[in-house]
Design an enzyme around this catalytic site. Sequence first.
Site, short mmCIF file in Angstrom:
data_model
loop_
_atom_site.label_atom_id
_atom_site.label_comp_id
_atom_site.label_asym_id
_atom_site.label_seq_id
_atom_site.Cartn_x
_atom_site.Cartn_y
_atom_site.Cartn_z
N ARG A 191 -140.80 -114.38 -79.77
CA ARG A 191 -139.76 -113.75 -80.73
C ARG A 191 -140.34 -114.07 -81.72
O ARG A 191 -140.46 -114.98 -82.42
CB ARG A 191 -138.63 -114.59 -80.44
CG ARG A 191 -137.66 -114.30 -81.29
CD ARG A 191 -136.31 -114.63 -81.06
NE ARG A 191 -135.86 -113.63 -80.21
CZ ARG A 191 -134.26 -113.55 -79.72
NH1 ARG A 191 -133.24 -114.10 -80.12
NH2 ARG A 191 -133.78 -112.70 -78.90
N HIS A 245 -136.85 -105.02 -78.93
CA HIS A 245 -136.30 -106.02 -78.38
C HIS A 245 -136.38 -105.27 -76.68
O HIS A 245 -135.42 -105.03 -76.16
CB HIS A 245 -134.72 -106.28 -78.39
CG HIS A 245 -134.29 -107.72 -77.97
ND1 HIS A 245 -135.27 -108.38 -77.09
CD2 HIS A 245 -133.09 -108.12 -78.24
CE1 HIS A 245 -134.54 -109.22 -76.82
NE2 HIS A 245 -133.13 -109.34 -77.42
N GLN A 261 -134.20 -106.92 -73.53
CA GLN A 261 -132.79 -106.82 -73.44
C GLN A 261 -132.52 -105.39 -72.95
O GLN A 261 -131.60 -105.40 -72.06
CB GLN A 261 -132.11 -106.67 -75.26
CG GLN A 261 -130.99 -106.53 -75.31
CD GLN A 261 -129.84 -107.82 -74.57
OE1 GLN A 261 -130.06 -108.57 -75.02
NE2 GLN A 261 -129.11 -107.19 -73.65
N ASP A 287 -124.56 -103.44 -81.86
CA ASP A 287 -125.54 -104.83 -82.08
C ASP A 287 -124.88 -105.09 -83.77
O ASP A 287 -124.05 -104.55 -84.01
CB ASP A 287 -126.82 -104.42 -82.06
CG ASP A 287 -127.75 -105.48 -82.43
OD1 ASP A 287 -127.28 -106.81 -82.32
OD2 ASP A 287 -128.84 -105.28 -82.72
N CYS A 289 -125.52 -106.49 -76.98
CA CYS A 289 -126.54 -107.46 -76.62
C CYS A 289 -126.14 -108.89 -76.89
O CYS A 289 -126.79 -109.60 -76.29
CB CYS A 289 -127.88 -107.07 -77.34
SG CYS A 289 -127.87 -106.96 -79.01
N ARG A 293 -129.98 -110.56 -68.01
CA ARG A 293 -131.32 -110.86 -68.84
C ARG A 293 -131.97 -111.70 -67.95
O ARG A 293 -133.24 -111.61 -67.89
CB ARG A 293 -130.93 -111.77 -70.07
CG ARG A 293 -130.30 -110.98 -71.24
CD ARG A 293 -131.25 -109.94 -71.93
NE ARG A 293 -132.42 -110.50 -72.46
CZ ARG A 293 -132.76 -111.00 -73.59
NH1 ARG A 293 -131.53 -111.07 -74.50
NH2 ARG A 293 -133.80 -111.60 -74.05
#
Length: 313
Positions: free
Chosen positions: A108, A135, A138, A230, A270, A298
């Site tokens: 990340r 991402h 996700q 988001d 998310c 996830r």
Amino acid sequence: MAVSLKGRSLVSLKDFSTEEVLQILETANTLKLERLRGQPHPVLAGKTLAMIFQKPSLRTRVSFESGMTQLGGHAIYLAPTDISIGKRETTEDIALVLSRYCDIIMARTFGHDIVVDLAKYATVPVINGLSDEEHPCQVLADLQTVKEKKGTLAGLKFVYVGDGNNMTHSLMYGCARVGMHMTAVTPPGYKPLDRVTAEAAAIGKENGCTIDATTDIAKGVAGADVVYTDVWASMGQETEAAERAKQFKAYRIDEKLMAHADSTATVLHCLPAHYDEEISYDVTRSPQSAIFDQAENRLHAQKALMVLLAGGR
Ligand code: CP
Ligand code: NVA
């Protein structure tokens, strides 16, 4: 015959074919059912996952770490100050050294180029666990959730409302791959990168769906099967939060906005959520919301990804 993903890296979903994305989703579903039945699946016994974090995380860290444990392997958390990518050591050397100890690397990062470089130099699979630009993990969980709720993916209308950010980009690629129409609705000045919109639209065209961006909320949300949002200020944009709150005010998912969508539309986020900024608390607790199934997925989607990349099945 199933396609093989052994040895591949996941930096962006644009690099994976429709068949490969669907295979990850199918494996995720199988692993989820096995877990529900209490059936152990230690297919990555003896394998190690290195997890590099330049930013905070709840879901990504815990789902990867628990996922690896459930697969019989081990995960190592490397905090931002542990390896200080590019300061204490180069990305190239980190990739080469970790490849001598570990079987998969998840990262990340801030710069997307860091994940690209890790994948370039590592001799083991590298997984993008969120960068400033994408991402993809996700989105695998998001697609799994939509499939569970709607029974299908191709032909649905998926609408993203909010900031044209890393989530938007990966959702555009993911929807394009599975043939799901997607519109990103953002305030003027906050649209997704034109390059990504164009690339995703081209992939979508091959798969019979349209991918586009607009600033018109009502038009974008009309008839939506899935409504997604988001945070308005992503990790690294904290100093812009106050200005963004002003610019994004009308782009909030609440009961008023949901009136434009299909009455059976599924609501996704998310997480983490900033309630009463990008989404109202009530909408997240309504029967249309699937945000906690989405968070759970996830775990299953990333287990599937690790199994397929490491050649465990
Ligand atoms: N959705 C998501 O990636 O959550 P975290 O930032 O907590 O990992
Ligand atoms: N766009 C958000 C996603 C968090 C999961 C961020 O980058 O902070």
